[in-house]
Design a protein around this motif. Structure first.
Motif, PDB file in Angstrom:
ATOM      1  N   GLY A  45       0.816  -1.211   0.000  1.00 47.55           N
ATOM      2  CA  GLY A  45       0.000   0.000   0.000  1.00 47.55           C
ATOM      3  C   GLY A  45       0.847   1.256   0.000  1.00 47.55           C
ATOM      4  O   GLY A  45       0.521   2.237  -0.694  1.00 47.55           O
ATOM      5  N   THR A  46       1.933   1.263   0.755  1.00 46.21           N
ATOM      6  CA  THR A  46       2.837   2.418   0.767  1.00 46.21           C
ATOM      7  C   THR A  46       3.455   2.635  -0.606  1.00 46.21           C
ATOM      8  O   THR A  46       3.566   3.774  -1.079  1.00 46.21           O
ATOM      9  N   PHE A 156     -11.593  -2.073  -2.740  1.00 45.55           N
ATOM     10  CA  PHE A 156     -11.333  -0.866  -1.958  1.00 45.55           C
ATOM     11  C   PHE A 156     -10.954   0.289  -2.877  1.00 45.55           C
ATOM     12  O   PHE A 156     -10.342   0.092  -3.931  1.00 45.55           O
ATOM     13  N   THR A 157     -11.346   1.481  -2.441  1.00 48.80           N
ATOM     14  CA  THR A 157     -10.975   2.697  -3.161  1.00 48.80           C
ATOM     15  C   THR A 157     -10.181   3.609  -2.229  1.00 48.80           C
ATOM     16  O   THR A 157     -10.530   3.780  -1.064  1.00 48.80           O
ATOM     17  N   PHE A 158      -9.120   4.167  -2.763  1.00 48.12           N
ATOM     18  CA  PHE A 158      -8.348   5.198  -2.087  1.00 48.12           C
ATOM     19  C   PHE A 158      -8.085   6.314  -3.084  1.00 48.12           C
ATOM     20  O   PHE A 158      -7.831   6.057  -4.264  1.00 48.12           O
ATOM     21  N   GLN A 159      -8.199   7.544  -2.584  1.00 46.60           N
ATOM     22  CA  GLN A 159      -8.028   8.720  -3.441  1.00 46.60           C
ATOM     23  C   GLN A 159      -9.048   8.719  -4.578  1.00 46.60           C
ATOM     24  O   GLN A 159      -8.776   9.163  -5.692  1.00 46.60           O
ATOM     25  N   SER A 160     -10.264   8.182  -4.264  1.00 44.00           N
ATOM     26  CA  SER A 160     -11.384   8.095  -5.220  1.00 44.00           C
ATOM     27  C   SER A 160     -11.051   7.260  -6.450  1.00 44.00           C
ATOM     28  O   SER A 160     -11.676   7.408  -7.503  1.00 44.00           O
ATOM     29  N   ASP A 338     -10.648   8.447   3.255  1.00 41.88           N
ATOM     30  CA  ASP A 338      -9.587   7.445   3.199  1.00 41.88           C
ATOM     31  C   ASP A 338      -8.959   7.226   4.567  1.00 41.88           C
ATOM     32  O   ASP A 338      -8.531   6.105   4.886  1.00 41.88           O
ATOM     33  N   ILE A 339      -8.887   8.273   5.389  1.00 41.41           N
ATOM     34  CA  ILE A 339      -8.382   8.113   6.749  1.00 41.41           C
ATOM     35  C   ILE A 339      -9.302   7.177   7.534  1.00 41.41           C
ATOM     36  O   ILE A 339      -8.839   6.298   8.283  1.00 41.41           O
TER      37      ILE A 339
END
Length: 466
Positions: A45-46, A156-160, A338-339
């Motif tokens: 993820g990082t 999952f979605t991160f940063q849309s 996202d947090i």
């Protein structure tokens, strides 16, 4: 005969003799598999957030240009790096407990080796070597499991943007680096934990003498809390450039505060509770009073998870005035969502690692207290008494500590929500508290899961031949 050959020969002999020490190895490998699985996913993820910040696409292009002074996407990268850092104490704890468990579970074997002439240093080398082999096996399993689970990341979605499994694939050198770091942590922590025990021909004993916690740490903790609140009120939540800071500052300061105040509070409350009637809770509280630092090491991480769960009262996933107002700032809303998602994922992995740590600790305790358990069983003490004592000894401090962390996280979140008029406060508190309760259930299940092992030890009681 060198260490590797000796360890291999003894392990093969234990399996053939069915001494039960295989349980110790299986538990240690399982713990390392879960730890390395989480480590590889966090590293992936990082790496994903790093690549997205360097090569944005779609909506990420807009997010990266929010500020002229810095790349807004770096907020996610910073939070991911912090999440990776927070994994280190969990790895060290699991490795230390695995080493102590290995010594406790093989007490007779190690005592015999000392009687045959092996030195304490040779015993330490054997234990570290065995822990390293178990860690390597667990790392391989964890690596394979992390690759097998990558396709599920699409949910999952991160940063849309939905996660693409290939984004979380690390380069070969990164996988090797993560594996080496995990192995190094295991070896170092195993060697360090062996300094806390003494292996002699008579058996295994602990070297460290528990020290009493002092009240001065409470004063220092209160000063840290005051500083955290002063910093928090200066942060503008709806500023895209300060949204991540609103999480980092109170979180990092709160960690320092919890390590100062709660260990002393836990020890004091246990001392007072020991005066209440009842034998079960008396034994449990006296064990906590006798070694408050060990109780804190076992349950202290739950304070951090309590803070995360409490801070989830600020989650924009619920529909109320706060979510509506936050939606007016698109960038801050994306980061805040996202947090919240990342916090929930962190709690799931954290509770799993905590449950495994509790299981390791309780398994070690079963072996360490085997003679006492048999003696009490002979005088008529019910075997379920030990389970009740263990549940109280482990779960009660965890509940107290996590509730304190939850209260602090909720207060920090409510300080943020205070600027919004229409907030479903009750619904937010119930949802956040439900997440914390899941951690309690996982810890209780880990304690109860050691009961078959205790029953097995009691069943082995028999009179030896003359």
């Amino acid at each position: 005969m060198n260490t590797a050959v000796l360890v291999s020969t003894l392990s093969r002999g234990s399996r053939q003799a069915r001494t039960g020490s295989a349980v110790v190895s299986v538990v240690a490998v399982t713990a390392m598999t879960l730890t390395s699985f989480a480590a590889f996913l966090l590293a992936g993820g990082t790496w994903m957030f790093y690549r997205r910040s360097q090569e944005p696409f779609g909506l990420l292009v807009e997010l990266s240009s929010v500020s002229d002074s810095f790349n807004f996407l770096d907020n996610w990268l910073i939070l991911a790096v912090i999440a990776c850092t927070l994994l280190i104490p969990g790895v060290v704890s699991l490795a230390s407990q695995s080493a102590v468990l290995g010594v406790s579970g093989r007490e007779n074997r190690l005592a015999t080796l000392r009687l045959l002439g092996l030195s304490a240093r040779q015993i330490t080398r054997m234990t570290v070597y065995e822990s390293g082999i178990q860690a390597l096996i667990g790392i391989v399993f964890g690596f394979a499991l992390s690759l097998a689970c990558l396709p599920f990341a699409r949910a999952f979605t991160f940063q849309s943007e939905f996660i693409r499994p290939r984004e979380m694939l690390l380069p070969w050198w990164a996988y090797l680096l993560v594996a080496l770091v995990l192995l190094l942590l295991v070896v170092v922590s195993s060697a360090w934990s062996m300094q806390r025990v003494r292996v002699s021909p008579l058996g295994v004993a602990k070297n460290d003498v528990p020290a009493t916690l002092k009240a001065g740490r409470v004063v220092a903790g209160l000063l840290v809390i005051a500083g955290a609140m002063l910093v928090l009120v200066q942060i503008n939540l709806f500023s895209s450039t300060q949204a991540a800071l609103a999480v980092l500052v109170p979180l990092l300061i709160a960690i320092a505060m919890l390590n100062l105040i709660l260990p002393f509070v836990l020890q004091t409350m246990s001392r007072l509770a020991s005066y209440l009637p009842g034998s079960t809770h008396y034994v449990a509280t006296q064990r906590v009073v006798a070694n408050g630092r060990q109780a804190w090491r076992r349950s202290g991480v739950m304070a951090f998870f309590g803070i995360i769960a409490g801070f989830l009262v600020t989650s924009p996933l619920l529909n109320d005035g706060f979510s509506l107002e936050l939606s007016t700032d698109r960038q801050a809303n994306i980061l805040w969502q996202d947090i919240s998602t990342g916090s929930i994922i962190a709690l799931v992995f954290g509770f799993a690692l905590t449950a495994m740590s509790v299981f390791l600790g309780q398994t070690s305790s079963v072996y360490e207290d085997a003679d006492l358990t048999r003696a009490l069983h002979h005088v008529g003490v019910n075997k379920h008494f030990h389970v009740r004592v263990a549940v109280l000894e482990v779960l009660a401090p965890m509940i107290i500590i996590s509730l304190a962390g939850f209260a602090l996280g909720s207060l920090l979140g409510l300080a943020i929500l205070g600027m919004v008029a229409e907030v479903n406060l009750a619904g937010r508190l119930v949802a956040a508290f439900g997440m914390l309760a899941c951690g309690w259930i996982a810890a209780a299940a880990a304690v109860v899961a050691t009961q078959p092992l205790r029953s097995q030890l009691l069943a082995q009681v028999s009179r030896k031949n003359d």
